[in-house]
Design a protein around this motif. Structure first.
Motif, PDB file in Angstrom:
ATOM      1  N   GLN A 195     -15.581 -10.048   4.329  1.00  0.00           N
ATOM      2  CA  GLN A 195     -16.142  -8.712   4.270  1.00  0.00           C
ATOM      3  C   GLN A 195     -15.951  -8.328   2.423  1.00  0.00           C
ATOM      4  OE1 GLN A 195     -14.081  -5.934   6.493  1.00  0.00           O
ATOM      5  NE2 GLN A 195     -15.419  -4.211   5.774  1.00  0.00           N
ATOM      6  N   THR A 196     -16.895  -7.885   1.895  1.00  0.00           N
ATOM      7  CA  THR A 196     -16.882  -7.299   0.620  1.00  0.00           C
ATOM      8  C   THR A 196     -17.115  -6.036   0.512  1.00  0.00           C
ATOM      9  OG1 THR A 196     -17.742  -9.640  -0.110  1.00  0.00           O
ATOM     10  CG2 THR A 196     -17.602  -7.972  -1.713  1.00  0.00           C
ATOM     11  N   SER A 197     -16.168  -5.257  -0.026  1.00  0.00           N
ATOM     12  CA  SER A 197     -16.455  -3.774  -0.107  1.00  0.00           C
ATOM     13  C   SER A 197     -16.687  -3.198  -1.661  1.00  0.00           C
ATOM     14  CB  SER A 197     -15.523  -2.708   0.630  1.00  0.00           C
ATOM     15  OG  SER A 197     -14.469  -2.998   0.003  1.00  0.00           O
ATOM     16  N   PHE A 198     -17.863  -2.762  -2.204  1.00  0.00           N
ATOM     17  CA  PHE A 198     -18.029  -2.486  -3.459  1.00  0.00           C
ATOM     18  C   PHE A 198     -18.177  -1.109  -3.804  1.00  0.00           C
ATOM     19  CE2 PHE A 198     -20.136  -6.666  -2.998  1.00  0.00           C
ATOM     20  CZ  PHE A 198     -19.634  -7.342  -3.992  1.00  0.00           C
ATOM     21  N   SER A 199     -17.529  -0.504  -4.830  1.00  0.00           N
ATOM     22  CA  SER A 199     -17.542   0.668  -5.468  1.00  0.00           C
ATOM     23  C   SER A 199     -17.493   0.701  -7.048  1.00  0.00           C
ATOM     24  CB  SER A 199     -16.274   1.599  -5.001  1.00  0.00           C
ATOM     25  OG  SER A 199     -15.194   0.760  -5.556  1.00  0.00           O
ATOM     26  N   GLY A 200     -18.331   1.965  -7.456  1.00  0.00           N
ATOM     27  CA  GLY A 200     -18.342   1.900  -8.897  1.00  0.00           C
ATOM     28  C   GLY A 200     -19.941   1.605  -9.341  1.00  0.00           C
ATOM     29  N   GLU A 201     -20.161   0.981 -10.304  1.00  0.00           N
ATOM     30  CA  GLU A 201     -21.402   0.759 -11.117  1.00  0.00           C
ATOM     31  C   GLU A 201     -22.377  -0.226 -10.260  1.00  0.00           C
ATOM     32  OE1 GLU A 201     -22.693   1.928 -13.972  1.00  0.00           O
ATOM     33  OE2 GLU A 201     -21.113   3.267 -14.132  1.00  0.00           O
ATOM     34  N   LYS A 202     -23.372   0.244  -9.891  1.00  0.00           N
ATOM     35  CA  LYS A 202     -24.186  -0.542  -8.954  1.00  0.00           C
ATOM     36  C   LYS A 202     -24.769  -1.874  -9.593  1.00  0.00           C
ATOM     37  CE  LYS A 202     -28.745   0.214  -6.333  1.00  0.00           C
ATOM     38  NZ  LYS A 202     -29.660   1.250  -6.317  1.00  0.00           N
ATOM     39  N   GLU A 203     -25.153  -1.704 -11.029  1.00  0.00           N
ATOM     40  CA  GLU A 203     -25.875  -2.853 -11.669  1.00  0.00           C
ATOM     41  C   GLU A 203     -24.896  -4.091 -11.685  1.00  0.00           C
ATOM     42  OE1 GLU A 203     -28.331  -2.105 -15.354  1.00  0.00           O
ATOM     43  OE2 GLU A 203     -26.759  -0.515 -15.382  1.00  0.00           O
TER      44      GLU A 203
END
Length: 158
Positions: free
Chosen positions: A37-45
């Motif tokens: 599982q990978t969770s991202f937050s912050g800058e979309k690019e």
């Protein structure tokens, strides 16, 4: 004479290009780990570039492999470094920061912050400036994703 020379050059190029044996380091698909599982937050690019890298090895469905979860938080800042006599910007600095955590079975294995920056000149054409900044963001993000990937490999070796 020119035809013979062209044929020799063509044969030479074919031999050089086909026998080079180049293969990207991170393209190997037999890793001893997988990304659950990978969770991202912050800058979309930035996150899209990093996510593309990890989609290559995500969920390979092997029982013997170690399973890691990633939490990634990214940010970017663009600062003006110098200005001309009129107050127009001459140079910019792009700073990209990524905080990432590597988790295995609920245990935090690594919590690190990577900060990369690039200084570049202003361009009077705003379209070209935006395009240049996108290239800079993509290159720095690829570099950061390689660092994260290497960190996982190093964890897996220990």
């Amino acid at each position: 004479m020119i035809r013979v020379l062209n044929k020799i050059i063509l044969i030479f190029l074919i031999l050089v290009l086909t026998s080079c044996g180049y293969s990207p380091i991170f393209l190997e698909k037999n890793y001893n780990f997988e990304i659950n599982q990978t969770s991202f937050s912050g800058e979309k690019e930035i996150n899209q570039v990093i996510e593309k890298k990890f989609n290559l090895i995500k969920n390979n469905q092997s029982i013997k492999k170690k399973k890691y979860d990633l939490e990634i938080n990214s940010s970017k800042v663009r600062n003006t470094i110098s200005k001309d006599s009129k107050g127009d910007p001459l140079k910019f600095e792009m700073i990209i920061s990524v905080d990432f955590k590597i988790i295995n079975n609920g245990n935090l294995l690594l919590n690190t912050k990577i900060k990369k920056k690039n200084i570049y000149n202003n361009i009077s054409d705003l379209f070209e400036l935006e395009r240049s900044e996108k290239i800079i963001i993509e290159n720095i993000s690829k570099n950061i994703s390689d660092v994260i990937f290497s960190s996982i490999i190093n964890l897996d070796d220990n």
